[in-house]
Design an enzyme around this catalytic site. Structure first.
Site, mmCIF file in Angstrom:
data_model
loop_
_atom_site.group_PDB
_atom_site.id
_atom_site.type_symbol
_atom_site.label_atom_id
_atom_site.label_comp_id
_atom_site.label_asym_id
_atom_site.label_seq_id
_atom_site.Cartn_x
_atom_site.Cartn_y
_atom_site.Cartn_z
ATOM 1 C CG ASN A 88 39.572 5.276 54.609
ATOM 2 O OD1 ASN A 88 40.700 5.054 55.006
ATOM 3 N ND2 ASN A 88 39.337 6.374 54.025
ATOM 4 C CD GLU A 89 36.607 0.457 52.302
ATOM 5 O OE1 GLU A 89 37.690 -0.132 52.354
ATOM 6 O OE2 GLU A 89 36.264 1.291 51.831
ATOM 7 N NE ARG B 54 39.246 30.627 34.221
ATOM 8 C CZ ARG B 54 39.757 30.286 32.964
ATOM 9 N NH1 ARG B 54 41.163 30.677 32.558
ATOM 10 N NH2 ARG B 54 38.968 29.901 32.243
ATOM 11 C CB THR C 139 50.417 -5.544 51.065
ATOM 12 O OG1 THR C 139 49.957 -4.819 51.686
ATOM 13 C CG2 THR C 139 49.338 -5.990 49.956
ATOM 14 C CD GLU C 140 52.167 -12.882 51.755
ATOM 15 O OE1 GLU C 140 51.420 -13.550 51.420
ATOM 16 O OE2 GLU C 140 52.988 -13.005 52.461
ATOM 17 C CG LEU D 289 36.164 25.452 43.363
ATOM 18 C CD1 LEU D 289 36.206 26.213 44.682
ATOM 19 C CD2 LEU D 289 34.782 25.940 42.922
ATOM 20 C CD GLN E 166 55.348 6.501 65.290
ATOM 21 O OE1 GLN E 166 55.230 6.467 66.627
ATOM 22 N NE2 GLN E 166 56.677 6.320 64.664
ATOM 23 C CD GLU E 167 51.873 1.971 57.905
ATOM 24 O OE1 GLU E 167 52.565 1.074 58.824
ATOM 25 O OE2 GLU E 167 51.652 1.751 56.867
#
Ligand SMILES: Cc1cc2nc3c(=O)[nH]c(=O)nc-3n(C[C@H](O)[C@H](O)[C@H](O)COP(=O)(O)OP(=O)(O)OC[C@H]3O[C@@H](n4cnc5c(N)ncnc54)[C@H](O)[C@@H]3O)c2cc1C
Length: 375
Positions: free
Chosen positions: A362-363, A264, A121-122, A333, A237-238
């Site tokens: 994810n897009e 609780r 990434t850049e 919760l 794999q990643e």
């Protein structure tokens, strides 16, 4: 997890409980994992499990690395540093590096003597990797690399960096190459900034600058212009490792929340005695169970080398999405305590968010899947 991985998993859990969890707040303050952790994990055989023994690895399968990663996340540690070091970088070396470089680096990574990172990434481009501007020009004895990278996990602590650079700008994917960089030896390498993230505080994420950083010819992975192919070969794999970390995080969040809901009290009874709370946890536990089946299938396919990139993309987006949803519901919760830093569920909430971004957003995952559905 099948019984085959249990001894390794329980050894890893014990080790992380003793040697990582007590150090975690220190790691968060300094923004990186201690060197001592890497070497002691290496001594125990918890790094690079799937690398052949001849290169100092465990001679096992990637499923063994996933068992270690599962224990790491279950211990409340953020996954990225271990993923990159043990599950991502060594496999580029094994698959594409010249023999001399494999012998030089793989034993060092497996022993924890060297730490690894990968820089794609850049500042101006992440998803569109073909547009990267870091340039590698042939020069006497090798290549001179200039450019900048950002968001690089282990970036400020790495001894070995895989750098994606354009050897033929303008040729897009076909002009992309990968290089091995020994950060201890090169000149022109600078850690510009250690980045201040909202989560993953125990993991080092950095911005790097290269100014005529010269590497020798044998630091090129594969052939010039093969970078894209290599990345596509390794990304599944990643991405599956992101899914594994998500499954582990869901398991942990549910476990913590079940304990809390049983202890609780509200309106004279335990939280778990309120139907809504039980229903929330029932749904989360069902998602976790279903996820386990999908994950098991993906891991089997990866071990058999038959995991296709579309299924890996499905796993990456779905698991990271489910992790965010489940952790958010669990945090709710806890009420106000869920929003307090001292409660581990708050950390999980912040860590989960990155999973939808790195390893390909994810897009982008949905683009990969969607392309296969066009008639
Ligand atoms: C904690 C952390 C660790 C990281 N570690 C590493 C690392 O070790 N090495 C490394 O190289 N990188 C690493 N990254 C970077 C990460 O892989 C990128 O952030 C990611 O790929 C997205 O790139 P970007 O940030 O440039 O976003 P952009 O590509 O600018 O995207 C911005 C938004 O636009 C969307 N978008 C872009 N293109 C499309 C499209 N075609 N269709 C639909 N939507 C689109 C994206 O999904 C996103 O929502 C890390 C990031 C984080 C947060």
């Amino acid at each position: 997890m099948s019984s085959e991985y249990e001894p390794l998993h329980s050894m890893a859990s014990e080790f992380f409980a003793k040697r990582a969890v007590p150090r975690r707040s220190q790691w968060c303050e300094q923004g990186r994992i201690d060197r001592e952790f890497w070497t002691s994990a290496g001594e125990l055989g918890l790094l690079c499990c799937a690398i052949p023994e001849q290169y100092g690895g465990g001679g096992a399968t990637i499923a063994h690395d996933f068992a270690v990663l599962d224990a790491f996340v279950e211990a409340g540690l953020s996954p990225a540093s271990l993923q990159v070091h043990s599950i991502v970088v060594p496999h580029y070396l094994l698959a594409y590096a010249p023999e001399g470089q494999r012998q030089r680096w793989l034993p060092a990574l497996a022993s924890g003597g060297a730490v690894a990172a990968i820089a794609m990434t850049e500042p101006d481009t992440g998803s569109d990797l073909k547009a990267i501007r870091t340039r590698a020009r042939p020069c006497a004895g090798g290549y001179a690399i200039s450019g900048a990278k950002t968001f690089i996990t282990n970036g400020s602590s790495a001894d070995l960096l895989i750098v994606a650079a354009a050897t033929e700008p303008g040729r897009g994917a076909r002009g992309l190459s990968l290089f091995l960089v020994d950060t201890r030896q090169v000149t022109g390498f600078t850690v510009a900034r250690v980045l201040d993230k909202i989560g993953h505080h125990d993991s080092d994420t950095a911005e790097l600058v290269f100014q005529d950083m010269v590497v020798s010819e044998d630091c090129l992975l594969g052939q010039p212009g093969q970078g894209w192919q290599m990345l596509m070969g390794q990304l599944s794999q990643e991405r599956l490792s992101v899914a594994v970390a998500a499954a582990s995080a869901m398991k942990r969040a549910i476990r913590l929340t079940v304990d809390y809901a049983n202890a609780r009290k509200a309106f004279g009874q335990c939280l778990i005695d309120h139907q809504h709370v039980r229903f929330e946890l029932a749904e989360c536990a069902t998602i976790e169970r279903v996820a386990g089946v999908f994950l098991g299938d993906c891991v089997e396919r990866l071990v058999a080398r038959s995991l296709d990139s579309t299924t890996a993309a499905m796993a990456k987006w779905w698991f990271s999405e489910m992790e965010c949803q489940v952790v958010d519901r669990c945090l709710q919760l806890f009420g106000g305590y869920g929003y307090m830093k001292e409660y581990p569920i708050a950390d999980q909430y912040l860590n989960a968010r990155a999973q939808k971004i790195y390893g390909g957003t994810n897009e982008v995952m949905k683009e990969i899947i969607g392309r296969t559905l066009r008639q």
